[in-house]
Structure formats: C-alpha cells, structure tokens
Write a protein that holds these residues in place. Structure first.
Motif, PDB file in Angstrom:
ATOM      1  N   ALA A   1      35.011  52.708  25.434  1.00 57.93           N
ATOM      2  CA  ALA A   1      33.882  52.062  26.130  1.00 57.93           C
ATOM      3  C   ALA A   1      34.208  50.604  26.441  1.00 57.93           C
ATOM      4  CB  ALA A   1      32.617  52.157  25.290  1.00 57.93           C
ATOM      5  N   ALA A   2      34.832  49.914  25.507  1.00 54.75           N
ATOM      6  CA  ALA A   2      35.212  48.518  25.729  1.00 54.75           C
ATOM      7  C   ALA A   2      36.274  48.431  26.823  1.00 54.75           C
ATOM      8  CB  ALA A   2      35.723  47.891  24.436  1.00 54.75           C
ATOM      9  N   LYS A   3      37.226  49.362  26.803  1.00 51.87           N
ATOM     10  CA  LYS A   3      38.254  49.385  27.840  1.00 51.87           C
ATOM     11  C   LYS A   3      37.624  49.555  29.219  1.00 51.87           C
ATOM     12  CE  LYS A   3      42.062  51.288  25.170  1.00 51.87           C
ATOM     13  NZ  LYS A   3      43.176  52.211  25.191  1.00 51.87           N
ATOM     14  N   GLY A   4      36.637  50.429  29.313  1.00 46.16           N
ATOM     15  CA  GLY A   4      35.963  50.651  30.597  1.00 46.16           C
ATOM     16  C   GLY A   4      35.335  49.384  31.135  1.00 46.16           C
ATOM     17  N   MET A   5      34.667  48.647  30.264  1.00 45.92           N
ATOM     18  CA  MET A   5      34.043  47.387  30.694  1.00 45.92           C
ATOM     19  C   MET A   5      35.096  46.355  31.062  1.00 45.92           C
ATOM     20  SD  MET A   5      30.898  47.132  28.053  1.00 45.92           S
ATOM     21  CE  MET A   5      29.772  46.183  29.026  1.00 45.92           C
ATOM     22  N   MET A   6      36.176  46.331  30.307  1.00 47.53           N
ATOM     23  CA  MET A   6      37.245  45.369  30.587  1.00 47.53           C
ATOM     24  C   MET A   6      37.904  45.663  31.930  1.00 47.53           C
ATOM     25  SD  MET A   6      38.958  45.022  26.838  1.00 47.53           S
ATOM     26  CE  MET A   6      38.049  44.308  25.489  1.00 47.53           C
ATOM     27  N   PHE A   7      38.205  46.932  32.179  1.00 49.72           N
ATOM     28  CA  PHE A   7      38.821  47.282  33.456  1.00 49.72           C
ATOM     29  C   PHE A   7      37.865  47.034  34.618  1.00 49.72           C
ATOM     30  CE2 PHE A   7      42.070  49.886  31.108  1.00 49.72           C
ATOM     31  CZ  PHE A   7      43.149  49.153  31.558  1.00 49.72           C
ATOM     32  N   ALA A   8      36.567  47.207  34.396  1.00 52.67           N
ATOM     33  CA  ALA A   8      35.593  46.920  35.463  1.00 52.67           C
ATOM     34  C   ALA A   8      35.605  45.428  35.808  1.00 52.67           C
ATOM     35  CB  ALA A   8      34.200  47.370  35.039  1.00 52.67           C
ATOM     36  N   ALA A   9      35.622  44.566  34.787  1.00 48.55           N
ATOM     37  CA  ALA A   9      35.666  43.120  35.035  1.00 48.55           C
ATOM     38  C   ALA A   9      36.980  42.724  35.702  1.00 48.55           C
ATOM     39  CB  ALA A   9      35.482  42.346  33.729  1.00 48.55           C
ATOM     40  N   LEU A  10      38.079  43.298  35.259  1.00 43.16           N
ATOM     41  CA  LEU A  10      39.371  43.002  35.864  1.00 43.16           C
ATOM     42  C   LEU A  10      39.437  43.512  37.305  1.00 43.16           C
ATOM     43  CD1 LEU A  10      41.701  43.786  32.835  1.00 43.16           C
ATOM     44  CD2 LEU A  10      41.384  41.540  33.918  1.00 43.16           C
ATOM     45  N   ALA A  11      38.832  44.671  37.564  1.00 37.88           N
ATOM     46  CA  ALA A  11      38.806  45.208  38.930  1.00 37.88           C
ATOM     47  C   ALA A  11      38.024  44.271  39.845  1.00 37.88           C
ATOM     48  CB  ALA A  11      38.204  46.611  38.943  1.00 37.88           C
ATOM     49  N   TYR A  12      36.935  43.687  39.348  1.00 36.40           N
ATOM     50  CA  TYR A  12      36.177  42.724  40.148  1.00 36.40           C
ATOM     51  C   TYR A  12      37.035  41.485  40.428  1.00 36.40           C
ATOM     52  CZ  TYR A  12      32.539  39.676  41.855  1.00 36.40           C
ATOM     53  OH  TYR A  12      31.802  38.824  42.648  1.00 36.40           O
ATOM     54  N   PHE A  13      37.784  41.062  39.426  1.00 36.00           N
ATOM     55  CA  PHE A  13      38.643  39.889  39.569  1.00 36.00           C
ATOM     56  C   PHE A  13      39.711  40.102  40.648  1.00 36.00           C
ATOM     57  CE2 PHE A  13      42.511  37.593  37.903  1.00 36.00           C
ATOM     58  CZ  PHE A  13      42.097  36.314  38.274  1.00 36.00           C
ATOM     59  N   VAL A  14      40.310  41.278  40.697  1.00 31.04           N
ATOM     60  CA  VAL A  14      41.378  41.528  41.677  1.00 31.04           C
ATOM     61  C   VAL A  14      40.849  41.983  43.028  1.00 31.04           C
ATOM     62  CG1 VAL A  14      43.064  42.060  39.900  1.00 31.04           C
ATOM     63  CG2 VAL A  14      41.839  43.924  40.998  1.00 31.04           C
ATOM     64  N   SER A  15      39.586  42.332  43.096  1.00 33.17           N
ATOM     65  CA  SER A  15      39.010  42.807  44.351  1.00 33.17           C
ATOM     66  C   SER A  15      38.976  41.690  45.393  1.00 33.17           C
ATOM     67  CB  SER A  15      37.585  43.310  44.114  1.00 33.17           C
ATOM     68  OG  SER A  15      36.969  43.611  45.338  1.00 33.17           O
ATOM     69  N   PRO A  16      39.354  42.006  46.631  1.00 29.51           N
ATOM     70  CA  PRO A  16      39.288  40.990  47.682  1.00 29.51           C
ATOM     71  C   PRO A  16      37.849  40.702  48.126  1.00 29.51           C
ATOM     72  CG  PRO A  16      40.060  43.057  48.586  1.00 29.51           C
ATOM     73  CD  PRO A  16      39.942  43.252  47.100  1.00 29.51           C
ATOM     74  N   LEU A  17      36.924  41.588  47.771  1.00 25.26           N
ATOM     75  CA  LEU A  17      35.516  41.396  48.124  1.00 25.26           C
ATOM     76  C   LEU A  17      34.790  40.772  46.947  1.00 25.26           C
ATOM     77  CD1 LEU A  17      34.942  44.874  49.767  1.00 25.26           C
ATOM     78  CD2 LEU A  17      35.514  42.724  50.897  1.00 25.26           C
TER      79      LEU A  17
END
Length: 139
Positions: free
Chosen positions: A75-91
């Motif tokens: 569950a923690a990994k999921g939240m971490m990857f979501a935050a990281l995905a937002y960070f790398v997202s061009p939008l």
C-alpha cells in the motif's frame, strides 16, 4: 429507474452497491503497476535535469529507493509510485518551468504522501538518495 435497478443486468453481474468492494476486484494493482512503469521510464531523466533545481530531489529519490525496497508494504509503495508518477508527469497543475513556483505542486504532493507513508522511509533510503544526488551534481 430506482437505485436497486441496474441499467444493464449483464454488467457487474454480482455487484451489490450496498456491500463493500472486494479488494481482489479493485484496479489498484494495475494502476500501481502503470505508475511504476511511468516512474521507471521518467524518474532518472527528470532527476538528472532537476537535481540542482528542485529542493526536494533527494526526497524524490529516497522515495524511489523506498518504493523499490522489498520491506516496504504494498500500500505504501502504491502511494509512493503515485507521487513519483505525478512528479515525472509532463502535465502538472503548475508547470515546472515557472521559476520559483514550478515545483510547488510536486512538493505538495510529496509532503502529503510523506505524511501518510513517510515512516517507511529508512535512513538507508535517504543516504542512497543523498549519495546519488551528490554524484549527479558533481558531473
């Protein structure tokens, strides 16, 4: 149509809107995998570009190391990857190229995520991130 009637009886055959959703039927694992793939493709190029500019680049990298650690709960990994995905997202809510404010939305997402799952971030994750940031800045 009442709340008990379904628009299509063939969709979601056993779905009962009054019962809790079964975790095994949730899309969370596939969404987490998608976020992990996005992060795997985009994190290192972005970290290389912003290592000297984003004040929380070391935190982002520490989260990356923590999310890839086998000891970190799913569950923690999921939240971490979501935050990281937002960070790398061009939008972004606030485009990153705006001087002074470009990373404020990314930082806010990270701070919220760290407030929820930051206890899983260990000193070894932070040290690995710090060493990698120093190596990138020395190039």
């Amino acid at each position: 149509m009442s709340a008990r009637e379904k628009a299509s009886p063939d969709v979601n055959g056993e779905f009962d809107p009054h019962r809790a959703l079964a975790p095994e039927r949730a899309l969370v694992p596939s969404v987490a995998r998608l976020n992990e793939q996005r992060v795997a493709r985009g994190l290192w190029p972005k970290i290389r570009r912003v290592a000297a500019h984003a004040p929380f680049a070391a935190d982002a990298l520490a989260v990356w190391f923590c999310a890839r650690d086998e000891a970190t709960p799913v569950a923690a990994k999921g939240m971490m990857f979501a935050a990281l995905a937002y960070f790398v997202s061009p939008l972004d809510a606030v485009p990153d190229f705006l001087a002074g404010v470009g990373y404020t939305d990314d930082a806010a997402v990270f701070m919220a995520m760290l407030a929820l799952v930051g206890r899983h971030l260990k000193p070894r994750h932070r040290e690995a991130a710090r060493a990698e940031i120093e190596r990138l800045r020395d190039r």
